[in-house]
Structures are given as C-alpha cells and as structure tokens.
Design a protein around this motif. Structure first.
Motif, PDB file in Angstrom:
ATOM      1  N   ALA A 224       0.851  -1.192   0.000  1.00  0.00           N
ATOM      2  CA  ALA A 224       0.000   0.000   0.000  1.00  0.00           C
ATOM      3  C   ALA A 224       0.883   1.238   0.000  1.00  0.00           C
ATOM      4  CB  ALA A 224      -0.918   0.003   1.226  1.00  0.00           C
ATOM      5  N   SER A 225       0.427   2.269  -0.674  1.00  0.00           N
ATOM      6  CA  SER A 225       1.226   3.487  -0.746  1.00  0.00           C
ATOM      7  C   SER A 225       0.337   4.718  -0.867  1.00  0.00           C
ATOM      8  CB  SER A 225       2.171   3.424  -1.949  1.00  0.00           C
ATOM      9  OG  SER A 225       1.440   3.466  -3.168  1.00  0.00           O
ATOM     10  N   LYS A 226       0.948   5.838  -0.497  1.00  0.00           N
ATOM     11  CA  LYS A 226       0.387   7.140  -0.831  1.00  0.00           C
ATOM     12  C   LYS A 226       1.500   7.943  -1.470  1.00  0.00           C
ATOM     13  CE  LYS A 226      -1.932  11.302   0.775  1.00  0.00           C
ATOM     14  NZ  LYS A 226      -2.306  12.165   1.920  1.00  0.00           N
ATOM     15  N   TYR A 231      -3.615   7.296  -3.476  1.00  0.00           N
ATOM     16  CA  TYR A 231      -3.499   6.050  -2.717  1.00  0.00           C
ATOM     17  C   TYR A 231      -3.518   4.885  -3.707  1.00  0.00           C
ATOM     18  CZ  TYR A 231      -4.380   8.323   1.789  1.00  0.00           C
ATOM     19  OH  TYR A 231      -4.278   9.111   2.919  1.00  0.00           O
ATOM     20  N   ARG A 246      -6.814   1.528  -7.138  1.00  0.00           N
ATOM     21  CA  ARG A 246      -6.720   2.933  -6.747  1.00  0.00           C
ATOM     22  C   ARG A 246      -8.000   3.344  -6.038  1.00  0.00           C
ATOM     23  NH1 ARG A 246      -3.799   2.235 -11.340  1.00  0.00           N
ATOM     24  NH2 ARG A 246      -1.742   3.240 -11.387  1.00  0.00           N
ATOM     25  N   ASP A 247      -7.894   4.412  -5.282  1.00  0.00           N
ATOM     26  CA  ASP A 247      -9.044   4.852  -4.479  1.00  0.00           C
ATOM     27  C   ASP A 247      -9.996   5.674  -5.335  1.00  0.00           C
ATOM     28  OD1 ASP A 247     -10.696   5.268  -2.314  1.00  0.00           O
ATOM     29  OD2 ASP A 247      -9.523   6.963  -1.553  1.00  0.00           O
ATOM     30  N   LEU A 252     -10.516   6.737   0.967  1.00  0.00           N
ATOM     31  CA  LEU A 252      -9.393   7.146   1.806  1.00  0.00           C
ATOM     32  C   LEU A 252      -9.122   8.646   1.708  1.00  0.00           C
ATOM     33  CD1 LEU A 252      -6.980   4.210   0.832  1.00  0.00           C
ATOM     34  CD2 LEU A 252      -8.421   4.357   2.876  1.00  0.00           C
ATOM     35  N   VAL A 256      -6.160   7.672   6.252  1.00  0.00           N
ATOM     36  CA  VAL A 256      -6.287   6.264   6.628  1.00  0.00           C
ATOM     37  C   VAL A 256      -6.656   6.172   8.101  1.00  0.00           C
ATOM     38  CG1 VAL A 256      -5.116   4.034   6.793  1.00  0.00           C
ATOM     39  CG2 VAL A 256      -4.585   5.581   4.899  1.00  0.00           C
ATOM     40  N   LEU A 297      -2.987  -1.338   5.052  1.00  0.00           N
ATOM     41  CA  LEU A 297      -3.386   0.067   5.103  1.00  0.00           C
ATOM     42  C   LEU A 297      -3.166   0.657   6.512  1.00  0.00           C
ATOM     43  CD1 LEU A 297      -6.637   0.148   2.938  1.00  0.00           C
ATOM     44  CD2 LEU A 297      -4.512   1.400   2.512  1.00  0.00           C
TER      45      LEU A 297
END
Length: 304
Positions: A224-226, A231, A246-247, A252, A256, A297
């Motif tokens: 998971a990344s931002k 996100y 993807r969000d 999100l 988070v 997350l």
C-alpha cells in the motif's frame, strides 16, 4: 533439504567461478537440481557468452534457444537443452544509483543489495526490507537478481508487488521506458530488461504478506502506498500476477483511519479475483484479501 541446499551452493560457486574467467567464451554446461521425489531436472547450455554491449546481448537473445541468465535460481529448475547462456555481468548493471529524483536499479543488482540499501530503506519506510526478508534466505537473495525477479512477472513475486505500489518504471533495451504496471501486463518477448527506475515522489509505503511459514512463497501479498495525493493498493499471489487498486471511490480521501481502511478492504474484496493452488484455496484467499488489505493500510497509516 540439506542435499538440495548443498547442490544449490555448489552451482552458485561454480557459476561465480565461471564469471571470473573472462577469457572463457564457450563450453558445455549442465546444471542438475534434485527434486523431492529423487528425480533430477537438468538444464544444459552449449555456449556461455558475456556480451560487451546491450546490443550484442539483444542480438544473441533473438534466438529462441538462447537464455539470459541472472542468478540462475529459477532457471536451473527447468528441464531443457538451451543454446547460449547470455550473462550480463560485464555491462555495469550491478549497481543502485541514487539521485535527487530517482533510484536507478540495474538488472543484475541482487535482492540482498536492495534489502540492505540505506537510501531505499529510508524512502520506503522500511517496506523494501520487509518485502524481501522472507524470500528463502540470505544466500538465495545474494544470488537472485532484480532483472530476473521482474522479467518473469511471477504471480507470487514480492518484488513485483512492492514496486508496483511505487512510481516505478522498467527500462527495456529496445522497448524504452514503460511503467511497471504496464510492463506487468505485457506478454513475454525477446527484449532485455536493463534496469528498474523508481521515482522519488513524496509519500509513504507499507508491505504485508501471509505465508504458511517463514521463507515460503506467499499465499497472498499486499503493498500500500500514498504517492502525492494518490493512494494505491497492490495485491499479488492471487495466485495470478499482482493487480493495482486505486481509491476511485474516495474511501481514503480523509486519510487512513480504522474505518476507512475497513471500507477500502471490503471494496478490495469485491474487486480482487482469486483462485486456488497448493499455497491456498480460492476460498482461503478470498477470506484473506480484506484482512491483509486492512492490515497493510493500517501500517501505511502509521507511516504517514
């Protein structure tokens, strides 16, 4: 297990010795690998070549029977007669270059080099080491290469899942630079993977996996990344190749939290297709997806 391990060590020592003999250009090479039932898988090469340029390597790789060799840790499991073993060790692809804007990771960089690189550790919040630490053992990671791990695009690959969560690109000799997400969906061809490029976009990262036991292949893995305002959640070992979520629904958008992570995990459970193999049934993986996504997350939230 002991015999297999000893055999693997002998093969790697032999291969390392061959690489030191720069004048050796041709010989017959047979690699035997004992299997669980006592049978042996055997791969043979008629020639061994260390190209002086990427173009020479590319030309050699156009013949179907020729193979590019990295650490030889997966290729040696095959049973086949090959023409030429193409070794890229003289092409300067065994280093990690860090600049202000990106990491440039050569195809011959070992997984152990990735795992212990201070710059990657700092940028990824430790996610790189977390993703690699359970890949068999240190001896294996000293031999396995980034190029070999990414080129095969194996469904269970921790390396592919991890870097798909970053702003990553693959440099191909003839194909140019393509996004890793695009590369993961491409069919195999006879091009040469030169390096992995990871852009240093401001962000945070987290990685998680479920294994039957430490050092086993994952039953499911997740990154998971931002990056910036985006996100991204990547789920692999489904057991098919990793896929990116993807969000798109803005679950999100407010950050988070325990609630938003649970909502995205439920969304992932509906979107991620799974099936079964010896590391887990489809039913088991279906139950794992929301749990592992939520946990990963939550770890990302702590890193932000």
């Amino acid at each position: 297990m002991g015999a297999s391990f000893a055999n693997s060590m002998v093969e790697r020592a032999f291969f390392a010795g061959v690489r030191r003999l720069a004048s050796v250009r041709q010989y017959n090479w047979t690699v035997c690998n004992p299997s669980k039932n006592g049978a042996r898988t055997i791969i043979t090469f008629q020639k061994y070549v260390r190209p002086r340029s990427l173009e020479e390597a590319w030309e050699l790789n156009q013949k179907k029977r020729n193979r590019i060799v990295g650490g030889m840790l997966w290729l040696k499991m095959c049973t086949r007669a090959c023409g030429t073993a193409i070794d890229l060790c003289d092409l300067g692809l065994g280093e990690i270059e860090e600049t202000e804007n990106e990491f440039r990771i050569g195809a011959m960089v070992s997984l152990r080099q990735l795992e212990t690189h201070a710059g990657l550790a700092a940028y990824s919040n430790g996610a790189v080491a977390e993703a690699l630490k359970d890949i068999v053992g240190v001896q294996f990671r000293n031999g396995a290469t980034v190029g070999g791990s990414l080129w095969r695009r194996m469904g269970f690959s921790d390396v592919l899942t991890l870097f798909m969560a970053m702003d990553s690109y693959i440099e191909l000799h003839r194909g140019g630079i393509v996004a890793l997400e695009e590369f993961a969906a491409m069919p195999y061809d006879s091009d040469i993977l030169v390096r992995l490029i990871v852009k240093k976009r401001p962000g945070a990262f987290a990685y998680g996996a479920v294994r039957k036991q430490s050092t086993d292949l994952p039953s499911l893995n997740c990154a998971a990344s931002k990056c910036g305002d985006e996100y991204r959640v990547v789920v692999g070992s489904r057991p098919a190749r990793a896929v990116v979520l993807r969000d798109e629904q803005g679950l999100l958008a407010a950050g988070v939290t325990e609630q938003s992570a649970a909502a995205f995990a439920d969304y992932a459970a509906q979107r991620i297709a799974v099936s079964g193999n010896m590391w887990g049934s489809a039913q088991y993986r279906r139950a794992l997806v929301p749990v592992l996504v939520r946990r990963t997350l939550a770890a990302l939230g702590e890193a932000l």
